[in-house]
Enzyme design. Sequence first.
Site, PDB file in Angstrom:
ATOM      1  N   ASN A   1       0.822  -1.208   0.000  1.00 16.37           N
ATOM      2  CA  ASN A   1       0.000   0.000   0.000  1.00 16.37           C
ATOM      3  C   ASN A   1       0.860   1.264   0.000  1.00 16.37           C
ATOM      4  O   ASN A   1       2.084   1.197  -0.074  1.00 16.37           O
ATOM      5  CB  ASN A   1      -0.944  -0.033   1.203  1.00 16.37           C
TER       6      ASN A   1
ATOM      7  N   THR B   1      12.107  -6.096  16.191  1.00 16.48           N
ATOM      8  CA  THR B   1      13.556  -6.116  16.394  1.00 16.48           C
ATOM      9  C   THR B   1      14.141  -7.524  16.362  1.00 16.48           C
ATOM     10  O   THR B   1      15.357  -7.678  16.289  1.00 16.48           O
ATOM     11  CB  THR B   1      13.921  -5.466  17.731  1.00 16.48           C
TER      12      THR B   1
ATOM     13  N   HIS C   1      23.673   1.122  12.164  1.00 14.00           N
ATOM     14  CA  HIS C   1      24.992   1.691  12.456  1.00 14.00           C
ATOM     15  C   HIS C   1      25.347   1.376  13.907  1.00 14.00           C
ATOM     16  O   HIS C   1      24.454   1.259  14.755  1.00 14.00           O
ATOM     17  CB  HIS C   1      24.999   3.213  12.242  1.00 14.00           C
TER      18      HIS C   1
END
Length: 306
Positions: free
Chosen positions: A208, A286, A238
Amino acid sequence: MNQWPEDELTEIVESDDLHIAPFREDGETHGTPTWIWSVAVEGDLYVRACNGQDSSWYQAAVRENAGRIEAAGKTKDVSFESVEDEALNDRIDDAYRTKYEGCPYLDSMVSERARSATVRVRPRDIFDRMKAGEPVPLNDPEYPKVFEEVERTIGLMRKLNAATDIDEIRHYLGRIIREEVDESTTIFPPFHINVGKHTSLGRNVFINHAYSFLDLGGITIEDEVLISANVSITSESHPVEPDRRKTLVPGEVVIERNAWIGAGATILPDVTIGENSVVAAGAVVTNDVPANTVVAGVPAEVVRQL
């Protein structure tokens, strides 16, 4: 695909002193260099294991997909890719017969055993290293290649986001990711991606509006996946330490078949979303999501089994 400069490929093949050293299982140290015959076909470099797939260097090459070669007085970081195409193997046979005519070991190198252990060897650039998950500092001498790709992608995104026809959108998206987008897959702009060449889309995918991909580490979206509006997927991170923060740390994201990513969700690097799973709206993922589960929250946790 990376190809050898013509003069460099000729030098490697004519020197006939190629030693191959795939990575060991740790993905960091190289194996003992092994001398091997090499040929060039249509701009690519090929090698074979005379002992077939039982060869230890061949097994390491197809397992790790990377390593180095030493040839013509130079050492080159390379990637390895097994070759199964029969027509291509026929042409490689011809190249071996031409180059090694009269050699008593020729028959073994064009045997079925050796053909089954044919490897394409390509120069390894910054994109290969990123796709393999290697950290790359911003001052890496090859980093300008990334900026060149970003500029190319920006130009194509401008055309894609101005398109009003789904087929035209697929066309430009295919040019961005460098593979044909199946007609069963539907994408609604606006679309945002930094490079594109490390993204792969399956069949019957729906994405979408207003999604954002950062794909230098690799993003794979399998068949039947649904991605809602305003979803962010990043395969790049990073280090936290200030003195290392300008190093890009890639981590591939894989969204397996029939998963559904809810509106506003964020998926972070080195995560796999399992088959049939649901990521709730606004979740921040995560860690890997098991198949057939629903996850929600920040950070996302399993809240239901399917």
